[in-house]
Write a protein that holds these residues in place. Structure first.
Motif, PDB file in Angstrom:
ATOM      1  N   VAL A   5       0.852  -1.167  -0.059  1.00  0.00           N
ATOM      2  CA  VAL A   5      -0.081   0.058   0.089  1.00  0.00           C
ATOM      3  C   VAL A   5       1.016   1.112   0.040  1.00  0.00           C
ATOM      4  O   VAL A   5       1.806   1.342   0.702  1.00  0.00           O
ATOM      5  CB  VAL A   5      -1.016   0.114   1.315  1.00  0.00           C
ATOM      6  CG1 VAL A   5      -1.785   1.174   1.406  1.00  0.00           C
ATOM      7  CG2 VAL A   5      -1.954  -1.101   1.023  1.00  0.00           C
ATOM      8  N   VAL A   6       0.536   2.135  -0.945  1.00  0.00           N
ATOM      9  CA  VAL A   6       1.436   3.366  -1.019  1.00  0.00           C
ATOM     10  C   VAL A   6       0.478   4.439  -0.497  1.00  0.00           C
ATOM     11  O   VAL A   6      -0.632   4.757  -1.030  1.00  0.00           O
ATOM     12  CB  VAL A   6       1.945   3.807  -2.324  1.00  0.00           C
ATOM     13  CG1 VAL A   6       2.688   4.977  -2.659  1.00  0.00           C
ATOM     14  CG2 VAL A   6       2.931   2.490  -2.772  1.00  0.00           C
ATOM     15  N   ILE A   7       0.965   5.138   0.521  1.00  0.00           N
ATOM     16  CA  ILE A   7       0.109   6.351   1.162  1.00  0.00           C
ATOM     17  C   ILE A   7       1.371   7.626   0.979  1.00  0.00           C
ATOM     18  O   ILE A   7       2.230   7.654   1.689  1.00  0.00           O
ATOM     19  CB  ILE A   7      -0.389   6.292   2.623  1.00  0.00           C
ATOM     20  CG1 ILE A   7      -1.081   4.914   2.541  1.00  0.00           C
ATOM     21  CG2 ILE A   7      -0.843   7.390   3.068  1.00  0.00           C
ATOM     22  CD1 ILE A   7      -1.353   4.668   3.888  1.00  0.00           C
ATOM     23  N   GLY A   8       1.046   8.453   0.130  1.00  0.00           N
ATOM     24  CA  GLY A   8       2.076   9.723   0.136  1.00  0.00           C
ATOM     25  C   GLY A   8       3.586   9.067  -0.329  1.00  0.00           C
ATOM     26  O   GLY A   8       3.737   8.245  -1.215  1.00  0.00           O
ATOM     27  N   ASN A   9       4.287   9.357   0.496  1.00  0.00           N
ATOM     28  CA  ASN A   9       5.714   9.003   0.581  1.00  0.00           C
ATOM     29  C   ASN A   9       6.067   7.888   1.295  1.00  0.00           C
ATOM     30  O   ASN A   9       7.308   7.586   1.435  1.00  0.00           O
ATOM     31  CB  ASN A   9       6.870  10.126   0.537  1.00  0.00           C
ATOM     32  CG  ASN A   9       6.785  10.563   1.985  1.00  0.00           C
ATOM     33  OD1 ASN A   9       5.820  10.382   2.814  1.00  0.00           O
ATOM     34  ND2 ASN A   9       7.886  11.342   2.336  1.00  0.00           N
ATOM     35  N   ALA A  10       5.035   7.293   1.812  1.00  0.00           N
ATOM     36  CA  ALA A  10       5.064   5.871   2.571  1.00  0.00           C
ATOM     37  C   ALA A  10       4.807   4.741   1.806  1.00  0.00           C
ATOM     38  O   ALA A  10       3.958   4.780   1.092  1.00  0.00           O
ATOM     39  CB  ALA A  10       4.409   5.967   3.653  1.00  0.00           C
ATOM     40  N   GLU A  11       5.627   3.687   1.780  1.00  0.00           N
ATOM     41  CA  GLU A  11       5.476   2.535   1.260  1.00  0.00           C
ATOM     42  C   GLU A  11       5.136   1.471   2.227  1.00  0.00           C
ATOM     43  O   GLU A  11       6.177   0.985   3.030  1.00  0.00           O
ATOM     44  CB  GLU A  11       6.609   2.074   0.147  1.00  0.00           C
ATOM     45  CG  GLU A  11       6.297   0.644  -0.374  1.00  0.00           C
ATOM     46  CD  GLU A  11       7.526   0.716  -1.447  1.00  0.00           C
ATOM     47  OE1 GLU A  11       7.751   1.436  -2.388  1.00  0.00           O
ATOM     48  OE2 GLU A  11       8.237  -0.585  -1.160  1.00  0.00           O
ATOM     49  N   LEU A  12       3.956   0.787   2.296  1.00  0.00           N
ATOM     50  CA  LEU A  12       3.600  -0.125   3.665  1.00  0.00           C
ATOM     51  C   LEU A  12       3.431  -1.529   2.890  1.00  0.00           C
ATOM     52  O   LEU A  12       2.635  -1.824   1.838  1.00  0.00           O
ATOM     53  CB  LEU A  12       2.523   0.271   4.297  1.00  0.00           C
ATOM     54  CG  LEU A  12       2.673   1.881   4.896  1.00  0.00           C
ATOM     55  CD1 LEU A  12       1.360   2.247   5.491  1.00  0.00           C
ATOM     56  CD2 LEU A  12       3.801   2.011   5.391  1.00  0.00           C
ATOM     57  N   TRP A  13       4.127  -2.769   3.557  1.00  0.00           N
ATOM     58  CA  TRP A  13       3.774  -4.007   3.123  1.00  0.00           C
ATOM     59  C   TRP A  13       3.440  -4.782   4.238  1.00  0.00           C
ATOM     60  O   TRP A  13       3.384  -4.668   5.226  1.00  0.00           O
ATOM     61  CB  TRP A  13       5.044  -4.335   2.726  1.00  0.00           C
ATOM     62  CG  TRP A  13       6.014  -3.908   1.676  1.00  0.00           C
ATOM     63  CD1 TRP A  13       6.818  -2.823   1.439  1.00  0.00           C
ATOM     64  CD2 TRP A  13       5.818  -4.635   0.145  1.00  0.00           C
ATOM     65  NE1 TRP A  13       7.160  -2.542   0.239  1.00  0.00           N
ATOM     66  CE2 TRP A  13       6.549  -3.657  -0.491  1.00  0.00           C
ATOM     67  CE3 TRP A  13       5.301  -5.745  -0.210  1.00  0.00           C
ATOM     68  CZ2 TRP A  13       6.911  -3.897  -1.790  1.00  0.00           C
ATOM     69  CZ3 TRP A  13       5.584  -5.993  -1.560  1.00  0.00           C
ATOM     70  CH2 TRP A  13       6.378  -5.249  -2.428  1.00  0.00           C
ATOM     71  N   HIS A  14       2.349  -5.723   3.805  1.00  0.00           N
ATOM     72  CA  HIS A  14       1.536  -6.426   4.389  1.00  0.00           C
ATOM     73  C   HIS A  14       2.200  -8.040   4.355  1.00  0.00           C
ATOM     74  O   HIS A  14       1.818  -8.401   3.077  1.00  0.00           O
ATOM     75  CB  HIS A  14       0.164  -6.517   4.420  1.00  0.00           C
ATOM     76  CG  HIS A  14      -0.627  -7.358   5.293  1.00  0.00           C
ATOM     77  ND1 HIS A  14      -1.414  -8.703   4.709  1.00  0.00           N
ATOM     78  CD2 HIS A  14      -0.460  -7.964   6.781  1.00  0.00           C
ATOM     79  CE1 HIS A  14      -1.979  -9.370   5.627  1.00  0.00           C
ATOM     80  NE2 HIS A  14      -1.348  -9.140   7.017  1.00  0.00           N
ATOM     81  N   GLY A  15       2.876  -8.522   5.128  1.00  0.00           N
ATOM     82  CA  GLY A  15       3.504  -9.716   4.773  1.00  0.00           C
ATOM     83  C   GLY A  15       4.715 -10.006   5.879  1.00  0.00           C
ATOM     84  O   GLY A  15       5.088  -9.050   6.837  1.00  0.00           O
ATOM     85  N   ASP A  16       5.514 -11.071   5.679  1.00  0.00           N
ATOM     86  CA  ASP A  16       6.532 -11.596   6.312  1.00  0.00           C
ATOM     87  C   ASP A  16       7.975 -10.539   5.897  1.00  0.00           C
ATOM     88  O   ASP A  16       8.178 -10.807   4.575  1.00  0.00           O
ATOM     89  CB  ASP A  16       6.888 -13.072   6.355  1.00  0.00           C
ATOM     90  CG  ASP A  16       7.909 -13.237   7.400  1.00  0.00           C
ATOM     91  OD1 ASP A  16       9.042 -13.249   7.082  1.00  0.00           O
ATOM     92  OD2 ASP A  16       7.344 -14.305   8.533  1.00  0.00           O
TER      93      ASP A  16
END
Length: 231
Positions: A5-16
């Motif tokens: 998921v990309v929110i602005g300049n943040a890249e967030l990953w759901h996983g191991d």
């Protein structure tokens, strides 16, 4: 399967994190609070006059933690809980202290008075951040989202101690406090969290922090850009 998921300049990953890491570049700094390997009892329901919460157990906390895989990921590291696995870290680092009693007066808090972080920045002096982080200050001021949640101010201080890096990586993102600190400081952030409920909380907190950080009245937050990838 990992979700990004990309929110602005943040890249967030759901996983191991060990599965997602091969997809990521190197970073300026790793700032993280991993499982310590202490089998923490996360039933806090009996504290704060019975107003505490009972949280799920921290995944991976019931077995020894080896931080070695984190070291090649960045130039600078701040790793909390490192006293539990210090023998697995280089000896030429330094230490940061989180004094959770704030004013240093005796207290009966159920958690430790302090927490320690190992920093790869070689230093002669131990540095300390002091903030009351128990009772109402912990549970009500910033919201009680995660059993090992750190304060936003502490994580902003960690980023400053790391030399204000341009890109910050947290492979054990939890409820996203490191990402919130980066949003408030205008820094690029990449985080990974394997538990869905904490990942969703992190997305919400970071989106809110980015909107609040704008100088002009924020426009409605755009829907996060979501991608799913086979690993």
């Amino acid at each position: 399967m990992a979700e990004k998921v990309v929110i602005g300049n943040a890249e967030l990953w759901h996983g191991d994190c060990r599965e997602v890491l091969p997809l990521l570049p190197k970073f300026d700094a790793v700032i993280t609070d991993p499982p310590y390997g202490m089998a923490l009892d996360t039933d806090y329901s009996g504290i704060d006059r019975g107003r505490g919460k009972e949280y799920d157990r921290v995944i991976g906390d019931d077995e020894p933690f080896d931080p070695g895989f984190l070291l090649p990921l960045a130039k600078v590291h701040v790793i909390w809980g490192a006293q539990y696995f210090a023998q697995k870290l280089p000896e030429n680092g330094g230490w940061l202290v989180f004094n959770k009693r704030g004013d240093g007066k005796p207290s009966q808090i159920c958690f430790g008075d302090c927490e320690l972080a190992w920093s790869s920045i070689r230093r002669q002096s131990v540095r300390m951040w002091s903030q009351v982080w128990h009772g109402p200050a912990r549970w009500h001021y910033e919201g009680a989202y995660h059993p090992t949640q750190k304060s936003i101010g502490l994580m902003e201080w960690c980023i400053e101690q790391a030399g204000n890096p341009r890109t910050v990586f947290d492979p054990y993102m939890g409820s996203g406090t490191t990402g919130v600190a980066c949003a408030r400081m205008g820094l690029q952030f990449v985080g990974i969290e394997r538990e869905r409920k904490y990942f969703d909380i992190a997305c919400e907190r970071i989106a809110r922090a980015q909107a609040q950080g704008q100088l002009l009245p924020p426009e409605p937050v755009a829907a996060p850009e979501q991608q799913t990838m086979e690993l």
